[in-house]
Design a protein around this motif. Structure first.
Motif, PDB file in Angstrom:
ATOM      1  N   GLY A   1       3.016   7.043  -0.343  1.00  0.00           N
ATOM      2  CA  GLY A   1       3.727   7.582  -1.495  1.00  0.00           C
ATOM      3  C   GLY A   1       4.249   8.956  -1.126  1.00  0.00           C
ATOM      4  N   GLU A   2       3.836   9.981  -1.868  1.00  0.00           N
ATOM      5  CA  GLU A   2       4.240  11.360  -1.591  1.00  0.00           C
ATOM      6  C   GLU A   2       3.242  12.091  -0.695  1.00  0.00           C
ATOM      7  OE1 GLU A   2       7.117  12.805  -2.633  1.00  0.00           O
ATOM      8  OE2 GLU A   2       7.658  10.838  -3.410  1.00  0.00           O
ATOM      9  N   ASN A   3       2.045  11.535  -0.526  1.00  0.00           N
ATOM     10  CA  ASN A   3       0.978  12.199   0.222  1.00  0.00           C
ATOM     11  C   ASN A   3       1.018  11.827   1.696  1.00  0.00           C
ATOM     12  OD1 ASN A   3       0.092  13.139  -2.259  1.00  0.00           O
ATOM     13  ND2 ASN A   3      -1.318  11.449  -2.522  1.00  0.00           N
ATOM     14  N   SER A   4       0.639  12.782   2.522  1.00  0.00           N
ATOM     15  CA  SER A   4       0.540  12.536   3.955  1.00  0.00           C
ATOM     16  C   SER A   4      -0.830  11.925   4.258  1.00  0.00           C
ATOM     17  CB  SER A   4       0.704  13.852   4.714  1.00  0.00           C
ATOM     18  OG  SER A   4       0.541  13.655   6.083  1.00  0.00           O
ATOM     19  N   VAL A   5      -0.845  10.891   5.082  1.00  0.00           N
ATOM     20  CA  VAL A   5      -2.100  10.281   5.510  1.00  0.00           C
ATOM     21  C   VAL A   5      -2.165  10.342   7.027  1.00  0.00           C
ATOM     22  CG1 VAL A   5      -2.369   8.752   3.529  1.00  0.00           C
ATOM     23  CG2 VAL A   5      -1.129   7.956   5.509  1.00  0.00           C
ATOM     24  N   GLU A   6      -3.381  10.365   7.527  1.00  0.00           N
ATOM     25  CA  GLU A   6      -3.569  10.434   8.969  1.00  0.00           C
ATOM     26  C   GLU A   6      -3.883   9.043   9.504  1.00  0.00           C
ATOM     27  OE1 GLU A   6      -6.654  12.361  12.183  1.00  0.00           O
ATOM     28  OE2 GLU A   6      -6.460  13.310  10.228  1.00  0.00           O
ATOM     29  N   TRP A   7      -3.035   8.569  10.393  1.00  0.00           N
ATOM     30  CA  TRP A   7      -3.271   7.283  11.039  1.00  0.00           C
ATOM     31  C   TRP A   7      -4.306   7.489  12.131  1.00  0.00           C
ATOM     32  CZ3 TRP A   7      -2.309   5.791  16.153  1.00  0.00           C
ATOM     33  CH2 TRP A   7      -2.472   4.432  16.412  1.00  0.00           C
ATOM     34  N   GLN A   8      -5.314   6.602  12.210  1.00  0.00           N
ATOM     35  CA  GLN A   8      -6.366   6.771  13.194  1.00  0.00           C
ATOM     36  C   GLN A   8      -6.347   5.693  14.264  1.00  0.00           C
ATOM     37  OE1 GLN A   8      -9.785   7.007  10.645  1.00  0.00           O
ATOM     38  NE2 GLN A   8      -9.484   9.196  10.309  1.00  0.00           N
ATOM     39  N   SER A   9      -6.250   4.444  13.877  1.00  0.00           N
ATOM     40  CA  SER A   9      -6.239   3.379  14.878  1.00  0.00           C
ATOM     41  C   SER A   9      -5.689   2.095  14.271  1.00  0.00           C
ATOM     42  CB  SER A   9      -7.640   3.133  15.437  1.00  0.00           C
ATOM     43  OG  SER A   9      -8.479   2.617  14.432  1.00  0.00           O
ATOM     44  N   LYS A  10      -5.331   1.186  15.170  1.00  0.00           N
ATOM     45  CA  LYS A  10      -4.807  -0.107  14.740  1.00  0.00           C
ATOM     46  C   LYS A  10      -5.260  -1.163  15.739  1.00  0.00           C
ATOM     47  CE  LYS A  10      -0.420  -2.369  13.679  1.00  0.00           C
ATOM     48  NZ  LYS A  10       1.032  -2.156  13.587  1.00  0.00           N
TER      49      LYS A  10
ATOM     50  N   HIS B   1       0.807  -1.228   0.000  1.00  0.00           N
ATOM     51  CA  HIS B   1       0.000   0.000   0.000  1.00  0.00           C
ATOM     52  C   HIS B   1       0.837   1.274   0.000  1.00  0.00           C
ATOM     53  CE1 HIS B   1      -3.833  -2.063   0.530  1.00  0.00           C
ATOM     54  NE2 HIS B   1      -3.222  -2.848   1.393  1.00  0.00           N
ATOM     55  N   GLU B   2       2.154   1.147  -0.030  1.00  0.00           N
ATOM     56  CA  GLU B   2       3.090   2.280  -0.029  1.00  0.00           C
ATOM     57  C   GLU B   2       2.873   3.195   1.176  1.00  0.00           C
ATOM     58  OE1 GLU B   2       2.731   4.223  -3.789  1.00  0.00           O
ATOM     59  OE2 GLU B   2       3.653   2.569  -4.873  1.00  0.00           O
ATOM     60  N   ILE B   3       2.534   2.618   2.326  1.00  0.00           N
ATOM     61  CA  ILE B   3       2.330   3.400   3.544  1.00  0.00           C
ATOM     62  C   ILE B   3       3.530   3.202   4.461  1.00  0.00           C
ATOM     63  CG2 ILE B   3       0.909   3.724   5.601  1.00  0.00           C
ATOM     64  CD1 ILE B   3      -1.497   2.833   3.943  1.00  0.00           C
ATOM     65  N   PHE B   4       4.180   4.314   4.780  1.00  0.00           N
ATOM     66  CA  PHE B   4       5.328   4.304   5.682  1.00  0.00           C
ATOM     67  C   PHE B   4       4.977   5.150   6.902  1.00  0.00           C
ATOM     68  CE2 PHE B   4       6.830   3.996   1.351  1.00  0.00           C
ATOM     69  CZ  PHE B   4       7.710   2.931   1.399  1.00  0.00           C
ATOM     70  N   CYS B   5       5.110   4.612   8.080  1.00  0.00           N
ATOM     71  CA  CYS B   5       4.810   5.350   9.306  1.00  0.00           C
ATOM     72  C   CYS B   5       6.053   5.418  10.177  1.00  0.00           C
ATOM     73  CB  CYS B   5       3.676   4.696  10.084  1.00  0.00           C
ATOM     74  SG  CYS B   5       2.091   4.752   9.236  1.00  0.00           S
ATOM     75  N   GLU B   6       6.228   6.575  10.819  1.00  0.00           N
ATOM     76  CA  GLU B   6       7.332   6.792  11.746  1.00  0.00           C
ATOM     77  C   GLU B   6       6.792   7.434  13.013  1.00  0.00           C
ATOM     78  OE1 GLU B   6      10.049   9.339   9.742  1.00  0.00           O
ATOM     79  OE2 GLU B   6      10.792   7.767   8.420  1.00  0.00           O
ATOM     80  N   VAL B   7       7.396   7.103  14.115  1.00  0.00           N
ATOM     81  CA  VAL B   7       7.071   7.737  15.390  1.00  0.00           C
ATOM     82  C   VAL B   7       8.182   8.719  15.665  1.00  0.00           C
ATOM     83  CG1 VAL B   7       6.669   7.381  17.840  1.00  0.00           C
ATOM     84  CG2 VAL B   7       5.916   5.659  16.203  1.00  0.00           C
ATOM     85  N   GLY B   8       7.820   9.992  15.875  1.00  0.00           N
ATOM     86  CA  GLY B   8       8.861  10.986  16.058  1.00  0.00           C
ATOM     87  C   GLY B   8       8.467  12.109  16.998  1.00  0.00           C
ATOM     88  N   GLY B   9       9.468  12.867  17.350  1.00  0.00           N
ATOM     89  CA  GLY B   9       9.267  14.016  18.210  1.00  0.00           C
ATOM     90  C   GLY B   9       9.150  13.636  19.668  1.00  0.00           C
ATOM     91  N   PRO B  10       9.194  14.644  20.525  1.00  0.00           N
ATOM     92  CA  PRO B  10       9.102  14.358  21.956  1.00  0.00           C
ATOM     93  C   PRO B  10       7.726  13.840  22.379  1.00  0.00           C
ATOM     94  CG  PRO B  10       9.122  16.721  21.548  1.00  0.00           C
ATOM     95  CD  PRO B  10       9.378  16.051  20.242  1.00  0.00           C
TER      96      PRO B  10
ATOM     97  N   GLN C   1       5.995  11.671  20.648  1.00  0.00           N
ATOM     98  CA  GLN C   1       5.814  10.348  20.046  1.00  0.00           C
ATOM     99  C   GLN C   1       4.612  10.320  19.101  1.00  0.00           C
ATOM    100  OE1 GLN C   1       8.070   7.694  20.582  1.00  0.00           O
ATOM    101  NE2 GLN C   1       9.197   9.429  21.364  1.00  0.00           N
ATOM    102  N   ILE C   2       4.542  11.319  18.218  1.00  0.00           N
ATOM    103  CA  ILE C   2       3.458  11.433  17.248  1.00  0.00           C
ATOM    104  C   ILE C   2       3.741  10.502  16.069  1.00  0.00           C
ATOM    105  CG2 ILE C   2       2.300  12.986  15.633  1.00  0.00           C
ATOM    106  CD1 ILE C   2       2.933  15.256  17.584  1.00  0.00           C
ATOM    107  N   ILE C   3       2.714   9.804  15.598  1.00  0.00           N
ATOM    108  CA  ILE C   3       2.851   8.913  14.454  1.00  0.00           C
ATOM    109  C   ILE C   3       2.582   9.704  13.180  1.00  0.00           C
ATOM    110  CG2 ILE C   3       1.948   6.859  13.322  1.00  0.00           C
ATOM    111  CD1 ILE C   3       1.245   5.804  16.093  1.00  0.00           C
ATOM    112  N   VAL C   4       3.568   9.735  12.293  1.00  0.00           N
ATOM    113  CA  VAL C   4       3.469  10.436  11.023  1.00  0.00           C
ATOM    114  C   VAL C   4       3.525   9.395   9.914  1.00  0.00           C
ATOM    115  CG1 VAL C   4       4.546  12.139   9.521  1.00  0.00           C
ATOM    116  CG2 VAL C   4       4.618  12.453  11.998  1.00  0.00           C
ATOM    117  N   CYS C   5       2.508   9.401   9.046  1.00  0.00           N
ATOM    118  CA  CYS C   5       2.436   8.403   7.980  1.00  0.00           C
ATOM    119  C   CYS C   5       2.365   9.077   6.620  1.00  0.00           C
ATOM    120  CB  CYS C   5       1.196   7.531   8.153  1.00  0.00           C
ATOM    121  SG  CYS C   5       1.185   6.589   9.678  1.00  0.00           S
ATOM    122  N   ASN C   6       2.966   8.435   5.644  1.00  0.00           N
ATOM    123  CA  ASN C   6       2.918   8.885   4.256  1.00  0.00           C
ATOM    124  C   ASN C   6       2.514   7.726   3.383  1.00  0.00           C
ATOM    125  OD1 ASN C   6       3.847  11.576   4.649  1.00  0.00           O
ATOM    126  ND2 ASN C   6       5.891  10.768   4.951  1.00  0.00           N
TER     127      ASN C   6
END
Length: 107
Positions: free
Chosen positions: A55-64, A37-46, A48-53
């Motif tokens: 492809g080139e677009n930003s997507v909002e992760w909601q739950s797992k 699905h070309e979805i890459f997620c990283e946890v970053g910052g103090p 611990q915010i989850i940032v997902c992309n």
């Protein structure tokens, strides 16, 4: 008759060992998610915010939601991108994931 029982138990034991050894884990799921699905997620910052992309677009992760047993893994991951909401659903067994995802467009 006793020999048939012994052989059956040995085969069942070997099958259970095979399923246990080849059960996918979270790292396998992330690699599959990136490939399929070309979805890459990283946890970053103090915070611990989850940032997902995607492809080139930003997507909002909601739950797992993950259901895992020694023999299989079932994952339901919810994302949104603009007016699109999508749920990535996968069932993993024998180091392979089967995809049954849903993609919807709101209003």
């Amino acid at each position: 008759m006793k020999r048939a029982w012994k052989v059956s138990l040995i085969v069942l034991g070997l099958l259970l060992i095979l399923l246990g050894v080849t059960c996918p884990d979270d790292d396998d799921y992330r690699a599959w998610l990136a490939e399929r699905h070309e979805i890459f997620c990283e946890v970053g910052g103090p915070d611990q915010i989850i940032v997902c992309n995607r492809g080139e677009n930003s997507v909002e992760w909601q739950s797992k939601h993950v259901r895992s047993l020694p023999f299989y893994m079932q994952v339901e991951d919810n994302y949104s991108e603009g007016n699109k909401a999508f749920t990535v659903r996968a069932f993993g067994i024998l180091n392979h994931f089967f995809d049954y995802s849903e993609f919807t467009v709101d209003g």
